[in-house]
Design a protein around this motif. Structure first.
Motif, PDB file in Angstrom:
ATOM      1  N   GLY A 669       0.777  -1.229   0.000  1.00  0.00           N
ATOM      2  CA  GLY A 669       0.000   0.000   0.000  1.00  0.00           C
ATOM      3  C   GLY A 669       0.802   1.268   0.000  1.00  0.00           C
ATOM      4  O   GLY A 669       0.233   2.369   0.046  1.00  0.00           O
ATOM      5  N   THR A 670       2.137   1.187  -0.083  1.00  0.00           N
ATOM      6  CA  THR A 670       2.940   2.412  -0.041  1.00  0.00           C
ATOM      7  C   THR A 670       2.725   3.330  -1.247  1.00  0.00           C
ATOM      8  O   THR A 670       2.967   4.533  -1.113  1.00  0.00           O
ATOM      9  CB  THR A 670       4.428   2.066   0.104  1.00  0.00           C
ATOM     10  OG1 THR A 670       4.823   1.157  -0.937  1.00  0.00           O
ATOM     11  CG2 THR A 670       4.697   1.414   1.455  1.00  0.00           C
ATOM     12  N   PRO A 671       2.284   2.843  -2.429  1.00  0.00           N
ATOM     13  CA  PRO A 671       1.998   3.809  -3.504  1.00  0.00           C
ATOM     14  C   PRO A 671       0.893   4.800  -3.148  1.00  0.00           C
ATOM     15  O   PRO A 671       0.763   5.834  -3.811  1.00  0.00           O
ATOM     16  CB  PRO A 671       1.567   2.896  -4.670  1.00  0.00           C
ATOM     17  CG  PRO A 671       2.268   1.611  -4.428  1.00  0.00           C
ATOM     18  CD  PRO A 671       2.235   1.458  -2.939  1.00  0.00           C
ATOM     19  N   HIS A 672       0.091   4.505  -2.118  1.00  0.00           N
ATOM     20  CA  HIS A 672      -0.981   5.409  -1.717  1.00  0.00           C
ATOM     21  C   HIS A 672      -0.519   6.445  -0.688  1.00  0.00           C
ATOM     22  O   HIS A 672      -1.335   7.210  -0.177  1.00  0.00           O
ATOM     23  CB  HIS A 672      -2.150   4.604  -1.138  1.00  0.00           C
ATOM     24  CG  HIS A 672      -2.650   3.535  -2.056  1.00  0.00           C
ATOM     25  ND1 HIS A 672      -3.137   3.797  -3.312  1.00  0.00           N
ATOM     26  CD2 HIS A 672      -2.720   2.185  -1.903  1.00  0.00           C
ATOM     27  CE1 HIS A 672      -3.498   2.661  -3.901  1.00  0.00           C
ATOM     28  NE2 HIS A 672      -3.250   1.676  -3.065  1.00  0.00           N
ATOM     29  N   LEU A 673       0.776   6.447  -0.374  1.00  0.00           N
ATOM     30  CA  LEU A 673       1.330   7.411   0.564  1.00  0.00           C
ATOM     31  C   LEU A 673       2.010   8.546  -0.187  1.00  0.00           C
ATOM     32  O   LEU A 673       2.445   8.383  -1.336  1.00  0.00           O
ATOM     33  CB  LEU A 673       2.341   6.734   1.502  1.00  0.00           C
ATOM     34  CG  LEU A 673       1.824   5.556   2.336  1.00  0.00           C
ATOM     35  CD1 LEU A 673       2.955   4.948   3.146  1.00  0.00           C
ATOM     36  CD2 LEU A 673       0.689   6.015   3.256  1.00  0.00           C
ATOM     37  N   ALA A 674       2.131   9.683   0.488  1.00  0.00           N
ATOM     38  CA  ALA A 674       2.754  10.852  -0.148  1.00  0.00           C
ATOM     39  C   ALA A 674       4.256  10.696  -0.264  1.00  0.00           C
ATOM     40  O   ALA A 674       4.904  11.389  -1.064  1.00  0.00           O
ATOM     41  CB  ALA A 674       2.419  12.112   0.663  1.00  0.00           C
ATOM     42  N   ARG A 675       4.823   9.786   0.506  1.00  0.00           N
ATOM     43  CA  ARG A 675       6.284   9.607   0.528  1.00  0.00           C
ATOM     44  C   ARG A 675       6.602   8.135   0.318  1.00  0.00           C
ATOM     45  O   ARG A 675       6.014   7.267   0.969  1.00  0.00           O
ATOM     46  CB  ARG A 675       6.824  10.092   1.879  1.00  0.00           C
ATOM     47  CG  ARG A 675       8.324   9.986   2.027  1.00  0.00           C
ATOM     48  CD  ARG A 675       8.686  10.377   3.450  1.00  0.00           C
ATOM     49  NE  ARG A 675      10.121  10.370   3.672  1.00  0.00           N
ATOM     50  CZ  ARG A 675      10.694  10.078   4.833  1.00  0.00           C
ATOM     51  NH1 ARG A 675       9.938   9.749   5.867  1.00  0.00           N
ATOM     52  NH2 ARG A 675      11.994  10.110   4.969  1.00  0.00           N
ATOM     53  N   GLY A 676       7.510   7.864  -0.587  1.00  0.00           N
ATOM     54  CA  GLY A 676       7.873   6.483  -0.873  1.00  0.00           C
ATOM     55  C   GLY A 676       8.687   5.858   0.242  1.00  0.00           C
ATOM     56  O   GLY A 676       9.279   6.557   1.070  1.00  0.00           O
ATOM     57  N   PRO A 677       8.729   4.525   0.295  1.00  0.00           N
ATOM     58  CA  PRO A 677       9.460   3.845   1.366  1.00  0.00           C
ATOM     59  C   PRO A 677      10.940   3.680   1.044  1.00  0.00           C
ATOM     60  O   PRO A 677      11.365   3.765  -0.107  1.00  0.00           O
ATOM     61  CB  PRO A 677       8.768   2.477   1.413  1.00  0.00           C
ATOM     62  CG  PRO A 677       8.407   2.219  -0.027  1.00  0.00           C
ATOM     63  CD  PRO A 677       8.048   3.569  -0.601  1.00  0.00           C
ATOM     64  N   ALA A 678      11.710   3.409   2.098  1.00  0.00           N
ATOM     65  CA  ALA A 678      13.089   2.960   1.915  1.00  0.00           C
ATOM     66  C   ALA A 678      13.067   1.457   1.713  1.00  0.00           C
ATOM     67  O   ALA A 678      12.172   0.758   2.200  1.00  0.00           O
ATOM     68  CB  ALA A 678      13.927   3.327   3.139  1.00  0.00           C
ATOM     69  N   ARG A 679      14.036   0.946   0.973  1.00  0.00           N
ATOM     70  CA  ARG A 679      14.106  -0.487   0.695  1.00  0.00           C
ATOM     71  C   ARG A 679      15.413  -1.053   1.211  1.00  0.00           C
ATOM     72  O   ARG A 679      16.463  -0.422   1.122  1.00  0.00           O
ATOM     73  CB  ARG A 679      14.012  -0.747  -0.806  1.00  0.00           C
ATOM     74  CG  ARG A 679      12.717  -0.287  -1.458  1.00  0.00           C
ATOM     75  CD  ARG A 679      12.821  -0.384  -2.966  1.00  0.00           C
ATOM     76  NE  ARG A 679      11.575  -0.045  -3.664  1.00  0.00           N
ATOM     77  CZ  ARG A 679      11.457   0.002  -4.976  1.00  0.00           C
ATOM     78  NH1 ARG A 679      12.520  -0.269  -5.743  1.00  0.00           N
ATOM     79  NH2 ARG A 679      10.301   0.313  -5.533  1.00  0.00           N
ATOM     80  N   PHE A 680      15.325  -2.274   1.740  1.00  0.00           N
ATOM     81  CA  PHE A 680      16.531  -2.958   2.214  1.00  0.00           C
ATOM     82  C   PHE A 680      16.378  -4.444   1.932  1.00  0.00           C
ATOM     83  O   PHE A 680      15.291  -5.010   2.078  1.00  0.00           O
ATOM     84  CB  PHE A 680      16.732  -2.751   3.725  1.00  0.00           C
ATOM     85  CG  PHE A 680      17.870  -3.552   4.294  1.00  0.00           C
ATOM     86  CD1 PHE A 680      19.173  -3.105   4.177  1.00  0.00           C
ATOM     87  CD2 PHE A 680      17.633  -4.773   4.923  1.00  0.00           C
ATOM     88  CE1 PHE A 680      20.223  -3.851   4.690  1.00  0.00           C
ATOM     89  CE2 PHE A 680      18.673  -5.525   5.430  1.00  0.00           C
ATOM     90  CZ  PHE A 680      19.974  -5.063   5.318  1.00  0.00           C
ATOM     91  N   GLU A 681      17.447  -5.080   1.559  1.00  0.00           N
ATOM     92  CA  GLU A 681      17.423  -6.510   1.256  1.00  0.00           C
ATOM     93  C   GLU A 681      18.666  -7.171   1.803  1.00  0.00           C
ATOM     94  O   GLU A 681      19.787  -6.700   1.574  1.00  0.00           O
ATOM     95  CB  GLU A 681      17.332  -6.739  -0.243  1.00  0.00           C
ATOM     96  CG  GLU A 681      17.181  -8.205  -0.632  1.00  0.00           C
ATOM     97  CD  GLU A 681      16.936  -8.385  -2.115  1.00  0.00           C
ATOM     98  OE1 GLU A 681      16.755  -9.539  -2.543  1.00  0.00           O
ATOM     99  OE2 GLU A 681      16.926  -7.375  -2.847  1.00  0.00           O
ATOM    100  N   ALA A 682      18.481  -8.245   2.538  1.00  0.00           N
ATOM    101  CA  ALA A 682      19.592  -9.035   3.067  1.00  0.00           C
ATOM    102  C   ALA A 682      19.358 -10.492   2.702  1.00  0.00           C
ATOM    103  O   ALA A 682      18.424 -11.112   3.210  1.00  0.00           O
ATOM    104  CB  ALA A 682      19.687  -8.882   4.583  1.00  0.00           C
ATOM    105  N   PRO A 683      20.147 -11.048   1.798  1.00  0.00           N
ATOM    106  CA  PRO A 683      19.928 -12.443   1.403  1.00  0.00           C
ATOM    107  C   PRO A 683      20.250 -13.403   2.534  1.00  0.00           C
ATOM    108  O   PRO A 683      21.020 -13.102   3.447  1.00  0.00           O
ATOM    109  CB  PRO A 683      20.896 -12.619   0.225  1.00  0.00           C
ATOM    110  CG  PRO A 683      21.951 -11.592   0.441  1.00  0.00           C
ATOM    111  CD  PRO A 683      21.276 -10.424   1.100  1.00  0.00           C
ATOM    112  N   SER A 684      19.646 -14.570   2.477  1.00  0.00           N
ATOM    113  CA  SER A 684      19.878 -15.595   3.491  1.00  0.00           C
ATOM    114  C   SER A 684      21.347 -16.012   3.506  1.00  0.00           C
ATOM    115  O   SER A 684      21.983 -16.130   2.459  1.00  0.00           O
ATOM    116  CB  SER A 684      18.996 -16.812   3.210  1.00  0.00           C
ATOM    117  OG  SER A 684      19.330 -17.871   4.082  1.00  0.00           O
TER     118      SER A 684
END
Length: 900
Positions: A669-684
């Motif tokens: 649902g973040t496209p419905h917010l005025a500010r985009g999210p931060a993204r983080f990815e940590a592989p197993s």
């Protein structure tokens, strides 16, 4: 030793043990003996099912254990029970019957002395004797009356106290290095350094910073592969923010299993038990908690027969329970299942009938205690459904959380889909009728209608009294008892039942197919027939006549609160505040029904999917009506939950499973917010290429249940048990279980199954985890959220590609989401979740087998990069599984791969 014989029945045989020893017997003789004399058993419903005698009863050791050790859990197997009573477990199936007699003697020896849970035992035993509990005569000679009166349950429970409002959280910033330092303190200085976990904690800290602008929370999306240690990774910045800001962080999960796990992990935050109780609170929906008023009614004659015995055992548990949670708490999950249809649902508030401060047990209420404790807590462990309910219509307006952690974030879409939907069905309308009118045909019980609950308001405020009466009059037009029978006979009564009859007729006309198996039917709400259009108008008028007095009553109650008459003390005020909230959300429900009816014969609303349903089980109808879901349920989720928050971390091991980051954002649902999210990815950090392999079996014919059962049996034998079998249909699961359970028992491999064994799912998983030779069959509930590390789960077998069911709702979302690409994303996500059950720690190894030659290659990207994926025959798959798992060897670690 007790004079009673003991009976044990498994898929491997039936045995009876008495003073003359143990001997195998036939099913008929076992039933005769159990009917003629009290017999000691372990889990009577399960034994009865294996004997084909569902009404079997006797001296169930699990019931005795629940009496002697309330609020304690034991795995309900001979091995688990042996550990619980501290005796040697039986070595073979044939030894179990004799073991049961020994276990009973050991448990009764506890009763003869002093033990931790002795208080209240004598009083409860007397009540159980009056209820004709089979164990009562045996206990009578071992329990002595206390010298002083034992404290009764309702006086033993502590009372919660009112506290001053908690100040709003201070504005603080959690720097990444602070989160990492906090993580080091939680894990301990000597712990293994996990770079991925530290990076995760640092990234998660951004969700706890100040909100830059209104309705623009700081959102972080973090995908952390299995083994990263994300729980401590987010607890580090969350606990640091709570301490510095003086606020509460709500950690929301999807499964009860993760809630329990989180509660255990918080021991690192607060090693002292008393401090942990004050700082960490678990919250669930009120339908999960024991209602003391319902329990009192049950103890005073509201329950009879076996249900009365259950009520006494639950009362004994409640006196020792930490939180009164009956679903996933310290009430053993197997206890309600021992009583079959006389379950525990009547002991919880499932109908929204709470009278709040009008209840004599209000100050001791488990639900109210948890709600107040959460206000002062640092960490509140909740679930997605409760978070959404509280945000949408909760009473705790002044203490709404500002910081969330959504673990198992890939389930937010499904949770929002359920929360923000509407269902105008017979069952829903009859529940509303009962809530307004109360009992209509006499009978026992404490159910009270709106008039009885608000009689003081009706006598004080004339307009409020008129609104109550108008609501009562309007409620009589809703569906009433016996409505399904009247619809089947073509004799509906009232406008709502006439509407449901029109829905039923149109659904059968459009959705029933030749050879229909008798399961649910549904059809789009498109091109409605004249009969449905004609029925909609009077139904809408009836609902409009209901919603108006409800709205008026809510306003009148608010006016009464403002006037604060002399008779309104603190409890009365709290009761009226609760009534306002309860009336408000019911008025919203009726308003949603009216919007749904406006769709019949009216314009299509592109934001919603509307359809007609006839819910059936094996041809028996149990509900009929209209349903409405948001096409994109993350829109109301973003509006109601995310926008008012200041920060939120959404995390999962499979957050992008089945797609990319844009897809993940769309399902949160973040496209419905005025500010985009931060993204983080940590592989197993796991070495998947060496720890696991994926085998796609090519020669098991689709639809051949005999071949499917044979494949499951051979694979389970090859692995020596330790198998999780996943099915996409309950019918196929039951057929396979019936065909292979006895066969596996002869190999010494127990087989358990969801939807077959009369045991709750959580306990089935506990049994599976406890025995490395056992296997477990199940459906969607076991595909996600099951944490069974080690040798107990070394093989996952899926019966087929988990394609989405072709429902009306799915078809609409598929059309909006890109057609077949939308299906592929869902399937990849499900495959990733299923594979995630296999490798849970660094020393695990296992095989993942797909019994489907039609497995498309494009879906194989669901599995971790580098995992060997080979298409093989069943014979080859059995050989590879045996080679890999029989000794725990791994391909690449001393065992060469077989040719694909």
């Amino acid at each position: 030793m007790l004079p009673h014989p003991a009976l044990h029945a498994s898929h491997g045989g039936i045995w009876i043990a008495d003073g003359d020893g143990t001997r195998p017997i036939g099913r008929g003789e076992a039933i005769r003996i159990a009917a003629d004399t009290p017999v000691i058993m372990l889990n009577a419903p399960l034994v009865g099912q294996r004997l084909g005698y569902a009404e079997l009863s006797g001296l169930d050791l699990l019931e005795l254990f629940a009496f002697v050790h309330p609020a304690r859990f034991t795995v309900p197997t001979p091995q688990g029970f042996a550990r619980a009573v501290d005796i040697s477990p039986p070595e073979t199936d044939a030894d179990v019957a004799a073991f049961l007699r020994e276990a009973a003697a050991a448990l009764l020896a506890v009763v003869a002395g002093d033990w931790a849970e002795r208080e209240g035992a004598w009083t409860t035993a007397q009540a159980l004797a009056r209820a004709r509990w089979p164990w009562a005569p045996t206990l009578a000679g071992r329990l002595t009356a206390p010298a002083t009166n034992e404290r009764l349950l309702f006086t033993r429970l502590p009372e919660w106290e009112e506290a001053a409002p908690r100040p709003a959280p201070r504005t603080v910033t959690i720097e990444p290095h602070e989160a990492e330092e906090r993580l080091v303190r939680l894990t301990g200085q000597g712990a293994e350094v996990r770079p991925g976990q530290r990076a995760y904690a640092a990234a998660a800290a951004a969700a706890f910073g100040p909100r830059p602008m209104r309705e623009a929370p700081a959102v972080v999306l973090a995908e952390a592969g299995t083994g990263i240690g994300k729980t401590l990774g987010y607890l580090a910045p969350a606990s640091l923010w709570a301490a510095k800001a003086g606020g509460a962080v709500w950690i929301s999960t999807y499964t009860k299993a993760l809630q329990r796990q989180l509660g255990q992990e918080t021991e690192r935050l607060f090693p002292d038990a008393a401090a942990r109780r004050a700082k960490v609170v678990t919250r669930k929906g009120r339908e999960n908690y024991l209602c003391l008023l319902n329990l009192e009614d049950a103890l005073q004659g509201g329950f009879a027969g076996r249900a009365a015995i259950l009520a006494q055992l639950v009362a004994r548990w409640a006196a020792y329970s930490a939180d009164g949670d009956m679903v996933g708490g310290d009430l053993p999950g197997w206890l309600p299942t021992l009583f079959r249809r006389n379950g525990s649902t009547a002991l919880t508030d499932r109908r929204g009938e709470c009278i709040y401060a009008g209840c004599p047990h209000y100050r001791k209420c488990f639900i109210e205690r948890a709600a107040r404790a959460s206000v002062e807590a640092d960490i509140v462990i909740a679930n997605h459904a409760l978070v959404m309910v509280n945000a949408a219509r909760g009473r705790e307006l002044a203490t709404r959380p500002t910081r969330y952690v959504f673990d198992e974030g890939h389930h937010l879409f499904d949770a929002a889909d359920s929360m923000f939907s509407a269902a105008l069905t017979g069952q829903e309308t009859i529940e509303l009728r009962r809530w307004i009118l109360g009992p209509e045909s006499g009978g026992r019980g404490r159910r009270r209608g709106l008039q009885a609950r608000l009689s003081d308001v009706a006598s004080y405020d004339e307009q409020g009294g008129v609104a109550i009466q108008d609501a009562i009059d309007a409620a009589r037009h809703l569906a009433s008892d016996g409505w399904i029978g009247r619809l089947a006979e073509g004799a509906p009564f009232g406008p709502i039942e006439h509407l449901l009859a029109a829905v039923r007729g149109l659904t059968y006309a459009r959705a029933e197919q030749p050879g229909d198996a008798g399961y649910g039917l549904e059809t789009e709400l498109a091109e409605p027939t004249p009969a449905l259009i004609e029925a909609a108008a009077p139904a809408a008028a009836a609902l409009d006549a209901l919603v108006r007095p409800l709205v008026t009553l809510g306003k009148r109650l608010e006016a009464v609160l403002a006037e604060a008459p002399d008779w309104m003390d603190g409890p009365a005020r709290a009761r009226i505040e609760g009534a306002i909230a309860s009336i408000g959300w019911r008025a919203e429900t009726v308003a949603a029904w009216l919007a749904l009816l406006a769709r019949i014969g009216g314009p299509v609303d592109p934001d919603f999917v509307d359809w007609l349903v006839v819910d059936r089980v094996e041809g028996r109808e149990y509900d009929i009506g209209l349903r409405r879901h948001w096409l994109d349920p993350t829109r109301p989720f973003a509006q109601v939950v995310l926008k008012p928050a200041h920060g939120a971390l959404v995390t999962s091991a499979t957050l992008t499973g089945g797609g990319d980051w844009d897809t993940a954002e769309a399902r949160i649902g973040t496209p419905h917010l005025a500010r985009g999210p931060a993204r983080f990815e940590a592989p197993s950090p796991f070495d998947y290429p060496n720890q696991a392999e994926v085998l796609v079996v090519t020669d098991v014919k689709r639809g051949d249940l005999g071949a499917l059962a044979n494949a499951y049996a051979r694979l389970i034998v090859a692995a020596g048990g330790g198998t999780l079998g996943l099915f996409t249909a309950i019918r196929r699961l039951r057929v396979v279980h019936a065909r292979i359970a006895d066969r596996l028992a002869r190999e010494g491999l127990p087989l358990h199954a969801q939807h077959v064994d009369p045991i709750d799912t959580g306990t089935l998983v506990d049994i599976f985890r406890d025995d490395p030779h056992a296997s477990l069959l199940g459906t969607d509930a076991l595909r996600d959220g099951v944490d069974v590390p080690g040798r107990s789960l070394r093989l996952v077998v899926m019966e087929g590609v988990p394609w989405p069911k072709p429902t009306v709702l799915h078809a609409a979302r598929r059309l909006a989401g890109g057609g077949s690409a939308y299906d592929d994303r869902l399937v990849r996500a499900r495959l990733a979740q299923a594979f995630g059950r296999l490798i849970r720690r660094a020393d695990d190894c296992g095989s993942f087998v797909m019994l489907s030659a039609a497995m498309p290659s494009r879906l194989l990207t669901a599995f971790p990069p580098g995992v060997p994926i080979v298409r093989v025959t069943l014979d080859e798959a059995v050989a590879r599984v045996a080679q890999r798992l029989s000794t725990g060897a791994r391909i690449g670690h001393g065992v060469a791969p077989l040719d694909a």
